[in-house]
Design a protein around this motif. Structure first.
Motif, short mmCIF file in Angstrom:
data_model
loop_
_atom_site.label_atom_id
_atom_site.label_comp_id
_atom_site.label_asym_id
_atom_site.label_seq_id
_atom_site.Cartn_x
_atom_site.Cartn_y
_atom_site.Cartn_z
N GLY A 10 2.31 9.80 -5.44
CA GLY A 10 2.56 11.10 -4.82
C GLY A 10 1.45 11.54 -3.88
O GLY A 10 1.20 12.74 -3.74
N ILE A 11 0.82 10.57 -3.24
CA ILE A 11 -0.31 10.87 -2.35
C ILE A 11 0.17 10.76 -0.91
O ILE A 11 0.85 9.81 -0.54
CB ILE A 11 -1.46 9.85 -2.57
N SER A 12 -0.18 11.73 -0.09
CA SER A 12 0.17 11.68 1.33
C SER A 12 -0.77 10.72 2.05
O SER A 12 -1.84 10.37 1.55
CB SER A 12 0.05 13.06 1.97
N GLN A 13 -0.37 10.31 3.24
CA GLN A 13 -1.23 9.46 4.05
C GLN A 13 -2.55 10.17 4.33
O GLN A 13 -3.62 9.56 4.30
CB GLN A 13 -0.56 9.09 5.37
N MET B 124 0.81 -1.18 0.00
CA MET B 124 0.00 0.00 0.00
C MET B 124 0.87 1.26 0.00
O MET B 124 0.61 2.17 -0.78
CB MET B 124 -0.90 -0.04 1.23
N LYS B 125 1.88 1.28 0.84
CA LYS B 125 2.75 2.45 0.90
C LYS B 125 3.43 2.68 -0.44
O LYS B 125 3.52 3.82 -0.91
CB LYS B 125 3.79 2.28 2.01
N ARG B 126 3.90 1.61 -1.06
CA ARG B 126 4.57 1.72 -2.37
C ARG B 126 3.63 2.35 -3.40
O ARG B 126 4.02 3.25 -4.14
CB ARG B 126 5.03 0.34 -2.83
N LEU B 127 2.40 1.87 -3.44
CA LEU B 127 1.42 2.40 -4.39
C LEU B 127 1.10 3.87 -4.10
O LEU B 127 1.02 4.69 -5.01
CB LEU B 127 0.13 1.58 -4.35
N ARG B 128 0.93 4.17 -2.82
CA ARG B 128 0.60 5.55 -2.41
C ARG B 128 1.73 6.50 -2.79
O ARG B 128 1.48 7.56 -3.39
CB ARG B 128 0.34 5.59 -0.90
N GLU B 129 2.95 6.11 -2.44
CA GLU B 129 4.09 6.99 -2.74
C GLU B 129 4.33 7.13 -4.24
O GLU B 129 4.71 8.20 -4.71
CB GLU B 129 5.34 6.48 -2.04
N ALA B 130 4.10 6.06 -5.00
CA ALA B 130 4.28 6.12 -6.45
C ALA B 130 3.32 7.13 -7.08
O ALA B 130 3.63 7.73 -8.11
CB ALA B 130 4.07 4.74 -7.06
N LEU C 210 -6.95 4.54 -4.18
CA LEU C 210 -5.70 4.51 -4.95
C LEU C 210 -5.96 4.24 -6.44
O LEU C 210 -5.04 4.32 -7.25
CB LEU C 210 -4.78 3.40 -4.41
N GLY C 211 -7.19 3.89 -6.78
CA GLY C 211 -7.51 3.57 -8.16
C GLY C 211 -6.90 2.25 -8.60
O GLY C 211 -6.55 2.08 -9.76
N GLU C 212 -6.75 1.35 -7.65
CA GLU C 212 -6.12 0.06 -7.92
C GLU C 212 -7.09 -1.07 -7.54
O GLU C 212 -7.93 -0.89 -6.68
CB GLU C 212 -4.85 -0.12 -7.07
N PRO C 213 -6.94 -2.24 -8.17
CA PRO C 213 -7.77 -3.37 -7.77
C PRO C 213 -7.35 -3.86 -6.39
O PRO C 213 -6.18 -3.71 -5.99
CB PRO C 213 -7.51 -4.43 -8.84
N LEU C 214 -8.27 -4.44 -5.66
CA LEU C 214 -7.99 -4.95 -4.33
C LEU C 214 -6.82 -5.93 -4.34
O LEU C 214 -6.01 -5.96 -3.40
CB LEU C 214 -9.25 -5.62 -3.75
#
Length: 57
Positions: free
Chosen positions: A9-12, A1-7, A48-52
């Motif tokens: 550019g979204i903050s927690q 999750m962190k990898r996807l979020r940081e990729a 995140l706009g990603e599949p589960l």
């Protein structure tokens, strides 16, 4: 999750707002100290706009 979020550019805080959960909850999930339900994982994946499967696979 962190990898996807940081990729993306979204903050927690932004991710938490989008998913409708508290920022400290997102932090806890990323650090492995919280075990989210499938419902919360679905919300986070959607935010995140990603599949589960990207979060649990």
């Amino acid at each position: 999750m962190k990898r996807l979020r940081e990729a993306q550019g979204i903050s927690q805080e932004d991710l938490a707002d989008r998913a409708g959960v508290h920022r400290t909850y997102v932090s806890g999930v990323e650090r492995g100290v919280r075990n989210p339900t499938v419902t919360v994982l679905e919300k986070i994946a959607g935010a995140l706009g990603e599949p589960l499967t990207e979060l649990v696979g």
